[in-house]
Design an enzyme around this catalytic site. Structure first.
Site, PDB file in Angstrom:
ATOM      1  N   LYS A  10     -20.128 -42.605  30.251  1.00  0.00           N
ATOM      2  CA  LYS A  10     -20.204 -42.007  28.915  1.00  0.00           C
ATOM      3  C   LYS A  10     -21.081 -42.866  27.986  1.00  0.00           C
ATOM      4  O   LYS A  10     -21.419 -44.008  28.322  1.00  0.00           O
ATOM      5  CB  LYS A  10     -18.781 -41.854  28.358  1.00  0.00           C
ATOM      6  N   TYR A  50     -16.976 -29.296  28.958  1.00  0.00           N
ATOM      7  CA  TYR A  50     -15.574 -29.516  28.593  1.00  0.00           C
ATOM      8  C   TYR A  50     -14.891 -28.229  28.110  1.00  0.00           C
ATOM      9  O   TYR A  50     -13.904 -28.302  27.364  1.00  0.00           O
ATOM     10  CB  TYR A  50     -15.474 -30.592  27.514  1.00  0.00           C
ATOM     11  N   ASN A 113     -13.618 -43.589  26.543  1.00  0.00           N
ATOM     12  CA  ASN A 113     -13.004 -44.195  27.733  1.00  0.00           C
ATOM     13  C   ASN A 113     -14.000 -44.431  28.869  1.00  0.00           C
ATOM     14  O   ASN A 113     -13.623 -44.483  30.033  1.00  0.00           O
ATOM     15  CB  ASN A 113     -11.769 -43.391  28.184  1.00  0.00           C
ATOM     16  N   HIS A 116     -16.013 -40.616  33.141  1.00  0.00           N
ATOM     17  CA  HIS A 116     -15.322 -39.373  33.471  1.00  0.00           C
ATOM     18  C   HIS A 116     -15.405 -39.193  34.976  1.00  0.00           C
ATOM     19  O   HIS A 116     -16.397 -39.577  35.588  1.00  0.00           O
ATOM     20  CB  HIS A 116     -15.999 -38.172  32.785  1.00  0.00           C
ATOM     21  N   GLU A 127     -18.114 -29.139  38.573  1.00  0.00           N
ATOM     22  CA  GLU A 127     -18.787 -30.155  37.749  1.00  0.00           C
ATOM     23  C   GLU A 127     -20.067 -30.671  38.400  1.00  0.00           C
ATOM     24  O   GLU A 127     -21.059 -30.892  37.719  1.00  0.00           O
ATOM     25  CB  GLU A 127     -17.818 -31.308  37.455  1.00  0.00           C
TER      26      GLU A 127
HETATM   27  P1  CMP Z   1     -12.258 -37.124  30.411  1.00  0.00           P
HETATM   28  O1  CMP Z   1     -11.794 -37.561  31.763  1.00  0.00           O
HETATM   29  O2  CMP Z   1     -13.723 -37.159  30.177  1.00  0.00           O
HETATM   30  O3  CMP Z   1     -11.747 -35.632  30.134  1.00  0.00           O
HETATM   31  C1  CMP Z   1     -11.472 -35.145  28.823  1.00  0.00           C
HETATM   32  C2  CMP Z   1     -11.601 -36.191  27.773  1.00  0.00           C
HETATM   33  O4  CMP Z   1     -11.046 -35.932  26.513  1.00  0.00           O
HETATM   34  C3  CMP Z   1     -10.876 -37.432  28.236  1.00  0.00           C
HETATM   35  O5  CMP Z   1     -11.560 -38.040  29.319  1.00  0.00           O
HETATM   36  C4  CMP Z   1     -10.800 -38.257  26.952  1.00  0.00           C
HETATM   37  O6  CMP Z   1     -11.897 -39.139  26.813  1.00  0.00           O
HETATM   38  C5  CMP Z   1     -10.934 -37.187  25.867  1.00  0.00           C
HETATM   39  N1  CMP Z   1      -9.818 -37.254  24.926  1.00  0.00           N
HETATM   40  C6  CMP Z   1      -9.938 -37.553  23.634  1.00  0.00           C
HETATM   41  N2  CMP Z   1      -8.746 -37.543  23.038  1.00  0.00           N
HETATM   42  C7  CMP Z   1      -7.830 -37.266  23.983  1.00  0.00           C
HETATM   43  C8  CMP Z   1      -6.416 -37.126  23.984  1.00  0.00           C
HETATM   44  N3  CMP Z   1      -5.695 -37.286  22.894  1.00  0.00           N
HETATM   45  N4  CMP Z   1      -5.827 -36.830  25.150  1.00  0.00           N
HETATM   46  C9  CMP Z   1      -6.569 -36.657  26.286  1.00  0.00           C
HETATM   47  N5  CMP Z   1      -7.905 -36.782  26.340  1.00  0.00           N
HETATM   48  C10 CMP Z   1      -8.530 -37.084  25.195  1.00  0.00           C
END
Ligand code: CMP
Length: 142
Positions: A10, A50, A113, A116, A127
């Protein structure tokens, strides 16, 4: 079973010069790179990727973050690649991620984070196909 899965480094990971460290971790764990590119996602591309989260309260924040800079899109290949990639990444919330996992080591928050990864064989297929055509993917296990 040999699987392919989508990994994204990311914008926070790219900006903090973590491309080599993160990709190195996948290679160290025995996963192969079947395809890789850098891309600055448009709002439409991030929203489409998403789409399953479109009704979640964090959706707009997620799309804004994912379009805040370039990302690295990688197709990882190997035995049980989907599950292994998820173990290497750690839990979505870095505070809950296992010590030694990418998110525990590098991620700053649940939103930013760092990586992904696809969460099931069905999402992995979707994906991978969202970003890569068939001929862009090397199948190292043929
Ligand atoms: P990812 O695995 O990319 O898939 C969806 C993303 O939403 C997740 O990682 C997080 O980075 C993001 N996200 C942001 N806020 C939240 C939240 N409160 N709970 C879960 N995912 C979140």
């Amino acid at each position: 079973m040999i699987e392919q899965t989508l990994s994204i480094i990311k914008p926070d990971g790219v900006k903090r010069n973590l491309i080599g460290k993160i990709t190195g971790r996948f290679e160290q764990e025995g996963l192969h790179i079947a395809a890789m590119k850098m891309k600055w996602l448009s709002t439409k591309e991030a929203e489409g990727f998403y789409a399953v989260h479109k009704n979640r309260p964090f959706f707009r924040e997620l799309v804004d973050f994912m379009t805040s800079g370039p990302v690295i899109l990688t197709v990882l290949e190997g035995e049980n690649a989907i599950g292994r990639n998820r173990d290497i990444m750690g839990a979505t919330d870095p505070a809950k991620a296992q010590p030694g996992s990418i998110r525990r080591e590098f991620a700053r928050s649940i939103g930013e984070n760092t990586v992904h990864g696809s969460d099931s064989p069905e999402t992995a297929r979707q994906e991978v196909a969202y970003f890569f055509s068939e001929i862009e993917r090397v199948n190292q296990h043929l």
